[in-house]
Design a protein around this motif. Structure first.
Motif, PDB file in Angstrom:
ATOM      1  N   LYS A 204       0.852  -1.162  -0.018  1.00 30.19           N
ATOM      2  CA  LYS A 204      -0.148  -0.014  -0.075  1.00 30.19           C
ATOM      3  C   LYS A 204       0.917   1.327   0.014  1.00 30.19           C
ATOM      4  N   THR A 206       3.052   3.648  -1.968  1.00 21.08           N
ATOM      5  CA  THR A 206       3.244   3.926  -3.433  1.00 21.08           C
ATOM      6  C   THR A 206       4.639   3.694  -3.879  1.00 21.08           C
ATOM      7  N   SER A 209       5.313  -0.154  -4.124  1.00 18.43           N
ATOM      8  CA  SER A 209       4.551  -0.577  -5.366  1.00 18.43           C
ATOM      9  C   SER A 209       5.234  -0.218  -6.780  1.00 18.43           C
ATOM     10  N   SER A 273      -4.206  -0.258 -10.681  1.00 20.54           N
ATOM     11  CA  SER A 273      -5.615   0.109 -10.205  1.00 20.54           C
ATOM     12  C   SER A 273      -5.827   0.449  -8.695  1.00 20.54           C
ATOM     13  N   HIS A 274      -5.139  -0.068  -7.821  1.00 16.31           N
ATOM     14  CA  HIS A 274      -5.375   0.162  -6.568  1.00 16.31           C
ATOM     15  C   HIS A 274      -4.610   1.394  -5.978  1.00 16.31           C
ATOM     16  N   ASN A 275      -3.110   1.442  -6.394  1.00 19.14           N
ATOM     17  CA  ASN A 275      -2.088   2.407  -5.853  1.00 19.14           C
ATOM     18  C   ASN A 275      -2.126   3.860  -6.730  1.00 19.14           C
ATOM     19  N   ASP A 278      -6.614   4.256  -7.977  1.00 18.09           N
ATOM     20  CA  ASP A 278      -7.605   4.323  -6.839  1.00 18.09           C
ATOM     21  C   ASP A 278      -9.152   3.509  -7.151  1.00 18.09           C
ATOM     22  N   THR A 279      -8.972   2.600  -8.117  1.00 18.87           N
ATOM     23  CA  THR A 279     -10.062   1.900  -8.551  1.00 18.87           C
ATOM     24  C   THR A 279      -9.859   0.446  -8.399  1.00 18.87           C
ATOM     25  N   GLU A 280     -10.789  -0.289  -8.830  1.00 11.69           N
ATOM     26  CA  GLU A 280     -10.860  -1.924  -8.928  1.00 11.69           C
ATOM     27  C   GLU A 280     -10.332  -2.184 -10.257  1.00 11.69           C
TER      28      GLU A 280
END
Length: 408
Positions: A204, A206, A209, A273-275, A278-280
């Motif tokens: 989580k 950034t 990642s 998508s997540h980092n 900010d979506t799925e």
């Protein structure tokens, strides 16, 4: 004296690689079938909850999966340690210098390939076996990046030395290219890429990642570049001279590469998508990408099976009395197809509501995966009896130089 010690070659690392892959393949059952709502992969607490609140069916499945994970993880570590000791001895012998001056130098890429698998296996064992470890996982991801960076540096060292010799000394034997063993570096690079992609997807933070993404990009690019260079050369030689019989398993090398590319894609897409967005991740995307990759694996598998069957490879090197170290290359495709099939079933079919979890169709698909696993395990044990121990029957000398057929 056992053949493993008497006739050691770096391709024996594939025995450890296959065992590690089988451990990961059993983990897939826990990954997709037991609840783990608070983490992207099952952990110790999730396994405990199965025995506390779930039904007997899921408990039995979990127990069998854990047995498979632990058994093949132990086998992986033991065979890896034996290989490292034997490889250290080999480096002091004239055979190593001969290997370094031949096409067979490419088989040294089996070392970083297997070490990358070891990191994956240890990560799984830690998550499942150490209580509370996942709460500290953000502290572990930087160490994971460092581990894969070190393995990646080793891979680039072996590969760079090999490539520099080929270019500067014209040291490539063009007569020995009628197989796909020279694609082995791409396999190693994609294995390292999928390792980098794990923190890219699950961290989580950034910065962590993104560093994982960059590492995955670098090694995916290296794999793609080498495939584009070597695939046409080998394919042209096969069309001219026919496939070297001991190189039969190299026809399946693309199967594990496709699996690693597929998992890397899922992880990178999830991380972006997540980092970053900010979506799925849209499951339709994974349905299309993973479906195409599984289809490509099936086509490649059928073509390879037809060719090897026509050449009598299975009758000779699996069921017969002849021995060939590259036969360990038959294990990775079985593992890889079962693992990517699990991803496709759940990320491609269940998440898109095409198939319902634990429905008859869902269970039937898992039965096919299980049958493939069982056949792969059976083949591994057959090869271990012939190649890792003291052979009980005499075997013919191999047709081609084993160290030059990096069948994976």
């Amino acid at each position: 004296m056992p053949r493993f010690a008497r006739e050691y070659r770096p391709l024996y690392f594939l025995a450890a690689l296959g065992a590690g892959g089988l451990s990961v393949s059993f983990f897939m059952y826990l990954m997709f079938l037991i609840p783990h709502p608070t983490s992207p992969m099952p952990t110790f607490s999730d396994v405990v909850n199965v025995y506390r609140v779930e039904g007997i069916g899921l408990q039995v499945m979990t127990t069998l999966a854990l047995i498979g994970i632990v058994f093949f993880a132990i086998k992986h570590v033991l065979v890896l340690l034996a290989n490292l000791r034997a490889f250290n001895r080999l480096r002091r012998e004239p055979a190593y210098r001969a290997l370094r001056s031949s096409n067979g130098e490419v088989t040294l890429m089996a070392v970083p390939l297997t070490l990358a698998m070891t990191v994956n296996v240890l990560f799984i064992l830690g998550a499942l076996g150490i209580p509370g470890l996942w709460s500290k996982v953000e502290w572990l991801f930087p160490f994971s990046l460092l581990a894969f960076s070190a393995i990646g540096a080793l891979a680039f060292f072996f590969f760079g030395r090999y490539l520099a010799r080929l270019i500067s000394q014209q040291g490539f034997d063009n007569d020995d290219t009628n197989h796909f063993s020279q694609i082995l570096p791409a396999f190693a690079f994609t294995m390292i890429a999928v390792g980098f992609a794990a923190p890219a997807a699950m961290s989580k933070i950034t910065a962590v990642s993104v560093l994982g993404m960059v590492g995955a990009f670098i090694f995916l690019a290296a794999a793609a570049a080498w495939i584009l260079v070597k695939l046409p050369v080998s394919f042209a030689a096969i069309l001219r001279n026919g496939l070297a019989i001991e190189g039969g398993p190299t026809l399946w090398m693309g199967i594990p590469i496709f699996t690693l590319v597929g998992i890397t894609f899922v992880r990178l897409a999830s991380g972006v998508s997540h980092n970053l967005l900010d979506t799925e991740l849209n499951p339709v995307i994974t349905f299309v990408v993973l479906g195409l990759l599984v289809a490509a694996q099936l086509v490649m598998g059928l073509i390879g099976w037809a060719v090897m069957r026509r050449q009598g490879y299975f009758a000779r090197f699996v069921r017969g009395t002849d021995s060939s170290i590259p036969s360990y290359g038959l294990i990775c495709p079985g593992v890889a197809l079962s693992v990517l099939s699990m991803f496709f079933i759940h990320w491609g079919l269940v998440k898109t509501d095409i198939v319902t979890l634990f429905s008859p169709v869902h269970l039937a698909l898992h039965a096919l995966v299980l049958l493939l696993q069982v056949r792969t395990i059976q083949t591994l044990f057959q090869l271990d009896r012939r190649l890792m121990g003291d052979p009980k029957v005499s075997h013919n000398e191999p047709v081609a130089k084993e160290e030059e057929l990096a069948a994976v």
